[in-house]
Design an enzyme around this catalytic site. Structure first.
Site, mmCIF file in Angstrom:
data_model
loop_
_atom_site.group_PDB
_atom_site.id
_atom_site.type_symbol
_atom_site.label_atom_id
_atom_site.label_comp_id
_atom_site.label_asym_id
_atom_site.label_seq_id
_atom_site.Cartn_x
_atom_site.Cartn_y
_atom_site.Cartn_z
ATOM 1 N N ASP A 147 0.820 -1.203 0.000
ATOM 2 C CA ASP A 147 0.000 0.000 0.000
ATOM 3 C C ASP A 147 0.859 1.262 0.000
ATOM 4 O OD1 ASP A 147 -2.181 1.637 0.318
ATOM 5 O OD2 ASP A 147 -2.474 1.200 2.446
ATOM 6 N N ASP A 231 -10.474 4.679 -0.692
ATOM 7 C CA ASP A 231 -11.104 3.682 0.190
ATOM 8 C C ASP A 231 -12.631 3.614 0.099
ATOM 9 O OD1 ASP A 231 -8.504 3.512 0.926
ATOM 10 O OD2 ASP A 231 -8.895 3.509 3.083
HETATM 11 C C1 GAL Z 1 -5.195 2.636 3.115
HETATM 12 C C2 GAL Z 1 -5.780 1.503 2.281
HETATM 13 C C3 GAL Z 1 -6.722 0.709 3.158
HETATM 14 C C4 GAL Z 1 -5.958 0.183 4.362
HETATM 15 C C5 GAL Z 1 -5.269 1.339 5.094
HETATM 16 C C6 GAL Z 1 -4.371 0.843 6.229
HETATM 17 O O1 GAL Z 1 -4.292 3.356 2.329
HETATM 18 O O2 GAL Z 1 -6.462 2.028 1.180
HETATM 19 O O3 GAL Z 1 -7.291 -0.361 2.417
HETATM 20 O O4 GAL Z 1 -5.015 -0.761 3.927
HETATM 21 O O5 GAL Z 1 -4.490 2.108 4.215
HETATM 22 O O6 GAL Z 1 -3.652 1.847 6.840
#
Ligand code: GAL
Length: 409
Positions: A147, A231
């Protein structure tokens, strides 16, 4: 000369096959901790989730990966820059958890970032890709969500090239060390500088269904799946916004390569039963990874019925791996068509209106050639429909769907 060309084509084909040979031909299915539990992950939660998924026969439907999202790590790296699991949350470490879920027939997945810090502020894998990939592989992890977190690391001005270089570093490390690991990229459009659905980050170029594919053109070569939006949250508005932002991406989807419109919110928030059914159906025909995101230890029967609808899962897991495209859009009714193997197809009729609608649709509008003898099956009612005349008439509730499988007799 010709021989040379043929030889190069063969080499390219071999490269593509070996670069992505994790054996995950159809969309990955499983569960991910983020949507429901955020950073509150623990050994107990994962074990109880695995137990529940076994007991409710989710494993028999194909849900295979149990993924611990951000928050599993300790706040600092250990010896030799190795990642450490938070001792309070995971007192017995990750390896023993892998053994636990493996014994029940599942695979464990884990999360890291191509940055110094993950989005939650835990240590990431930037510059340590090989060390961490080896560590994941030694533990027996079979799914890595990677990520990109520019905001947390104050890196908002990074070039696409640099981000791609970082994503490739983990891709190369995983391919070399254990090519059976699913590589789930989560960068949401940063490589191209365009973040679908996040207006504040958008550059000048307007994203349209015609140019949207350019945002992720690099992705099928690198990832088994790649996030195509920011998200998700458990509201109808967000789910519809994400649906709209998948338009134009269909041709990127194929065996072992999937657009990822984010994890499922089925069973979360205040979604109605119709909305839950639509959300699941749409992700199925979009050929999206089916990663459950609710507390599967306590699933109401009507939600369990949705996520275990095998006829719909079969549509999602069809080996052709084609993503549905919209073929009709009028008065709040949208129709999506997903080609399946053996010239079959799945058709999803979505009622986006806030009221029920009586419909009289021409078979032709559904992409059906009337002259051909066809078998039509309703995948929510689990029964065949008699095809009489030129029209199909039905009533669809507000925010609900009808999903049909259409095949030659
Ligand atoms: C975001 C991601 C989420 C989750 C989150 C955790 O960037 O889109 O799905 O993984 O980080 O911090």
């Amino acid at each position: 000369m010709k021989k040379k060309i043929r030889c190069s084509i063969l080499i390219i084909v071999l490269c593509v096959v070996t670069l992505k040979s994790n054996g995950q031909v159809t969309p990955p299915m499983g569960w991910n901790s983020w949507n429901k539990f955020r950073f509150n992950v623990s050994e107990n939660l994962i074990k109880e989730t695995a137990d529940a998924m076994k007991k409710q026969k989710l494993i028999d439907c194909g849900y295979r990966y149990i993924v611990i999202d951000d928050g599993w790590q300790s706040k600092s790296l250990g010896k030799d820059s190795l990642l450490l699991a938070d001792e309070k949350k995971f007192p017995n470490g990750i390896e023993s958890l892998v053994d636990y879920v493996n014994a029940l027939g599942f695979e464990l997945g884990i999360y890291s970032s191509p940055n110094k810090l993950t989005c939650g502020g835990y240590p990431g894998s930037l510059g340590l890709e090989r060390i961490h990939a080896k560590q994941f592989s030694d533990w027996g992890v079979k799914f890595v969500k990677y990520d990109y977190c520019p905001a947390r690391n104050k890196e908002k001005s990074n070039s696409g090239e640099l981000i791609l270089k970082r994503l490739k570093a983990m891709h190369n490390a995983l391919s070399d060390i254990d090519s059976s690991i699913v590589y789930a990229i989560c960068e949401k459009g940063w490589v191209s500088g365009q973040i679908p659905n996040a207006r504040s980050y958008r550059k000048q170029i307007k994203i349209t269904p015609q140019n949207r594919k350019e945002l992720f053109h690099w992705a099928p070569e690198l990832g088994t799946m790649w996030r195509t939006t920011n998200d998700i949250n458990p509201t109808w508005g967000k789910i519809m916004q994400i649906l709209d932002s998948q338009e134009g991406l269909a041709t990127l989807s194929g065996p072992d390569s999937f657009n990822d419109p984010d994890m499922l919110e089925v069973g979360n928030g205040k979604l109605t039963l119709s909305e839950n059914r639509s959300h699941f159906s749409l992700w199925c025909i979009l050929t999206a990874p089916l990663m459950l995101g609710s507390d599967v230890r306590n699933i109401p029967d009507e939600i369990l019925e949705i996520i275990t609808n095998k006829e719909l899962i079969d549509i999602n897991q069809d080996k052709l791996c084609k993503q549905a495209e919209k073929i009709y859009d009028e008065n709040g009714i949208e129709i999506f068509l997903k080609p399946l193997l053996n010239k079959e197809m799945a058709v999803c009729i979505l009622n986006r209106a806030d009221f029920a609608q009586d419909l009289m649709l021409k078979w032709e509008d559904l992409g059906v050639d009337e002259e051909e003898m066809i078998l039509v099956r309703d995948l929510w009612l689990h029964k065949n429909i008699k095809k009489e005349g030129k029209y199909i008439s039905t009533k669809i509730d507000a925010h609900d769907v009808m999903v049909l499988r259409i095949s030659k007799n």
